[in-house]
Design a protein around this motif. Sequence first.
Motif, mmCIF file in Angstrom:
data_model
loop_
_atom_site.group_PDB
_atom_site.id
_atom_site.type_symbol
_atom_site.label_atom_id
_atom_site.label_comp_id
_atom_site.label_asym_id
_atom_site.label_seq_id
_atom_site.Cartn_x
_atom_site.Cartn_y
_atom_site.Cartn_z
ATOM 1 N N ARG A 1 0.877 -1.171 0.000
ATOM 2 C CA ARG A 1 0.000 0.000 0.000
ATOM 3 C C ARG A 1 0.914 1.220 0.000
ATOM 4 O O ARG A 1 1.606 1.482 0.972
ATOM 5 N N GLN A 2 0.912 1.954 -1.099
ATOM 6 C CA GLN A 2 1.909 3.009 -1.311
ATOM 7 C C GLN A 2 1.263 4.383 -1.458
ATOM 8 O O GLN A 2 0.280 4.554 -2.177
ATOM 9 N N GLY B 1 -1.390 12.796 3.950
ATOM 10 C CA GLY B 1 -1.888 12.651 5.313
ATOM 11 C C GLY B 1 -3.383 12.397 5.414
ATOM 12 O O GLY B 1 -3.820 11.426 6.051
ATOM 13 N N PRO B 2 -4.225 13.248 4.797
ATOM 14 C CA PRO B 2 -5.677 13.064 4.892
ATOM 15 C C PRO B 2 -6.161 11.722 4.328
ATOM 16 O O PRO B 2 -6.980 11.042 4.954
ATOM 17 N N LEU B 3 -5.644 11.326 3.156
ATOM 18 C CA LEU B 3 -6.064 10.056 2.559
ATOM 19 C C LEU B 3 -5.595 8.882 3.406
ATOM 20 O O LEU B 3 -6.334 7.915 3.614
ATOM 21 N N HIS B 4 -4.375 8.982 3.898
ATOM 22 C CA HIS B 4 -3.842 7.925 4.756
ATOM 23 C C HIS B 4 -4.691 7.777 6.011
ATOM 24 O O HIS B 4 -5.028 6.662 6.428
ATOM 25 N N GLU C 1 -6.793 4.456 7.151
ATOM 26 C CA GLU C 1 -6.542 3.800 8.438
ATOM 27 C C GLU C 1 -7.829 3.689 9.256
ATOM 28 O O GLU C 1 -8.067 2.681 9.926
ATOM 29 N N GLU C 2 -8.663 4.699 9.190
ATOM 30 C CA GLU C 2 -9.948 4.654 9.897
ATOM 31 C C GLU C 2 -10.851 3.584 9.294
ATOM 32 O O GLU C 2 -11.550 2.862 10.017
ATOM 33 N N GLU C 3 -10.841 3.445 7.968
ATOM 34 C CA GLU C 3 -11.638 2.422 7.299
ATOM 35 C C GLU C 3 -11.143 1.027 7.656
ATOM 36 O O GLU C 3 -11.944 0.116 7.885
ATOM 37 N N LYS D 1 -12.186 0.172 11.183
ATOM 38 C CA LYS D 1 -13.614 -0.140 11.228
ATOM 39 C C LYS D 1 -13.882 -1.538 10.710
ATOM 40 O O LYS D 1 -14.700 -2.291 11.278
ATOM 41 N N GLU D 2 -13.200 -1.915 9.638
ATOM 42 C CA GLU D 2 -13.361 -3.246 9.071
ATOM 43 C C GLU D 2 -12.942 -4.324 10.060
ATOM 44 O O GLU D 2 -13.584 -5.373 10.165
ATOM 45 N N LYS D 3 -11.837 -4.080 10.770
ATOM 46 C CA LYS D 3 -11.360 -5.050 11.761
ATOM 47 C C LYS D 3 -12.340 -5.197 12.905
ATOM 48 O O LYS D 3 -12.574 -6.290 13.432
ATOM 49 N N GLU D 4 -12.939 -4.082 13.307
ATOM 50 C CA GLU D 4 -13.897 -4.108 14.414
ATOM 51 C C GLU D 4 -15.173 -4.864 14.023
ATOM 52 O O GLU D 4 -15.799 -5.520 14.844
ATOM 53 N N GLU D 5 -15.526 -4.767 12.740
ATOM 54 C CA GLU D 5 -16.757 -5.418 12.271
ATOM 55 C C GLU D 5 -16.550 -6.886 11.945
ATOM 56 O O GLU D 5 -17.501 -7.646 11.876
#
Length: 202
Positions: free
Chosen positions: A82-83, A185-188, A192-194, A197-201
């Motif tokens: 992931r670059q 920064g913003p896209l990263h 990371e938030e997505e 969230k995926e891991k939590e779900e």
Amino acid sequence: MALLWALAVLSLLPLLDAQNPECANLTAVAAITNATLDKLSGKWFYIGSAFRNPEYNETARLIQAGFFYFEPKHAEDKIILRQYQTIGNKCIYNFTSLTVYRENGTMSVFESGREHFADLLLTKHPKTFMLAASWKGKKNMGLSFYADKPEVTQEEKKEFLDTIKCIGIHESEIIYIDEKKDQCGPLHKQHEEERKKEKEES
């Protein structure tokens, strides 16, 4: 943007003269093990590179800042990449995978119908590494340097400079990135938030 990865990261050259005293402390990986892959796992910053090949040199000069994540897949002999690169003051994101050739210590990526190979060069510092590619001829010499932080120590940098000198490239040919120009920064943060969230779900 996988091509930029291929050119700016993988299009490098192996050390040419193992007998050179300046090369004595360098360790080319004879074989990539699970332990090697684990060492490469995580976030890395692109620090700098030097290229004799004009095409690669020009491409490297376009990159203002860059970082990436390696996620090894042991059973598949793959590394998920992931670059994030800042080019022209814009963030360019790329998701692809590298093939790991364990026996000879190389990795590769497919781009534009051909496979680009790179040799892994471990340093004495566990938080840095270098990549060199299998190209023949002095006109194509090159090397790229990576660290787990956007800034390296003088000792870590010296090892990179010694390697550059070892393969016959002048220090003035090195192109360094400027982390202050990073626009990813913003896209990263969003990614990371997505992922969180995926891991939590799951």
